[in-house]
Motif scaffolding. Structure first.
Motif, short mmCIF file in Angstrom:
data_model
loop_
_atom_site.label_atom_id
_atom_site.label_comp_id
_atom_site.label_asym_id
_atom_site.label_seq_id
_atom_site.Cartn_x
_atom_site.Cartn_y
_atom_site.Cartn_z
N ASP A 63 -7.32 -7.74 3.54
CA ASP A 63 -6.40 -8.75 3.26
C ASP A 63 -6.61 -10.08 2.62
O ASP A 63 -5.74 -10.56 2.06
CB ASP A 63 -5.60 -9.01 4.75
N GLY A 130 -0.46 3.68 -2.57
CA GLY A 130 0.05 4.11 -1.19
C GLY A 130 1.78 3.91 -1.19
O GLY A 130 2.15 4.13 -0.12
N PRO A 132 3.65 1.27 -0.40
CA PRO A 132 4.43 0.58 0.59
C PRO A 132 5.82 0.18 0.24
O PRO A 132 5.96 -0.12 -0.85
CB PRO A 132 3.47 -0.47 1.04
N ARG A 133 6.39 0.20 1.29
CA ARG A 133 7.86 -0.34 1.01
C ARG A 133 7.84 -1.93 1.21
O ARG A 133 6.91 -2.42 1.87
CB ARG A 133 8.84 -0.15 2.44
N PRO A 139 2.37 -6.48 1.00
CA PRO A 139 1.94 -5.40 1.72
C PRO A 139 0.39 -5.66 2.12
O PRO A 139 -0.33 -6.54 1.45
CB PRO A 139 2.02 -4.10 0.85
N SER A 140 0.06 -5.02 3.34
CA SER A 140 -1.34 -5.09 3.84
C SER A 140 -2.35 -4.53 2.55
O SER A 140 -1.80 -3.57 2.08
CB SER A 140 -1.53 -4.55 5.03
N ALA A 142 -4.51 -2.17 3.42
CA ALA A 142 -4.60 -0.97 3.93
C ALA A 142 -3.40 -0.20 3.34
O ALA A 142 -3.84 1.04 3.00
CB ALA A 142 -4.65 -1.07 5.51
N THR A 143 -2.18 -0.66 3.36
CA THR A 143 -1.14 0.14 3.04
C THR A 143 -0.90 0.14 1.27
O THR A 143 -0.43 1.15 0.84
CB THR A 143 0.26 -0.39 3.46
N ALA A 144 -1.79 -0.57 0.68
CA ALA A 144 -1.88 -0.73 -0.79
C ALA A 144 -3.26 0.03 -1.28
O ALA A 144 -3.65 -0.32 -2.51
CB ALA A 144 -1.51 -2.10 -1.16
#
Length: 173
Positions: A63, A130, A132-133, A139-140, A142-144
């Motif tokens: 992040d 990923g 992410p919404r 987005p974090s 991790a989600t991207a």
């Protein structure tokens, strides 16, 4: 659109950079035909139209560094790659970006519809590995992010555009 969302979307694409170097990371990021090694083959989905340019960027999957200023990342010896191409007039759209080594990296994709190298929330589209919404915060990492091994990894990124006053999402068909 509220000021926090405008700031967020501008930050998503430009990071904290005021004076980004447009060619930074391009030589390291550009894939070559039939090249082996760690890379991402990105299938682009949800284009609003076929104008402008696409900019795919690779960041460290944490992040602190995700969407950070490219000049700072490169100066610190951290992973950063960029591929920028015109949107093809027809057919499937795929981009390839090399990774520095096998691992997990965060990826962002910008559809710069007016090709002015500046993000405009009312015009341009954005997507991430990923898928992410998107909400009120970036987005974090991790989600991207997506993993890559010794061979190219195939992923799909769906672009999101402003919809209405306060929302961002994929183009409704």
């Amino acid at each position: 659109m509220s000021a926090p969302l405008l700031f967020l979307l501008a930050h998503l694409v430009t990071g904290a950079a005021i004076a980004s170097t447009p060619d930074l990371g391009k030589a390291q990021g550009q894939c070559r035909v039939q090249e082996n090694g760690p890379a991402y083959w990105v299938e682009v989905q949800g284009l609003k139209d076929r104008r402008g340019r696409l900019k795919l960027e690779l960041y460290p999957a944490n992040d602190v560094d995700f969407l950070a200023d490219d000049n700072i990342l490169v100066a610190a010896g951290k992973a950063f790659r960029r591929v920028e191409v015109p949107v093809p007039p027809a057919g499937p759209v795929e981009l390839c970006i090399r990774a520095p080594a096998p691992g997990v990296y965060a990826l962002s994709l910008l559809h710069d519809r007016d090709a002015n190298r500046r993000f405009a929330v009312s015009v341009d589209g954005i997507g991430f590995a990923g898928n992410p919404r998107l909400g009120w915060a970036k987005p974090s990492a991790a989600t991207a992010s997506a993993p890559v091994g010794n061979d190219p990894a195939h992923i799909r990124i769906i672009l999101n555009y402003r919809r209405g006053l306060l929302s961002v999402g994929p183009v409704e068909k």
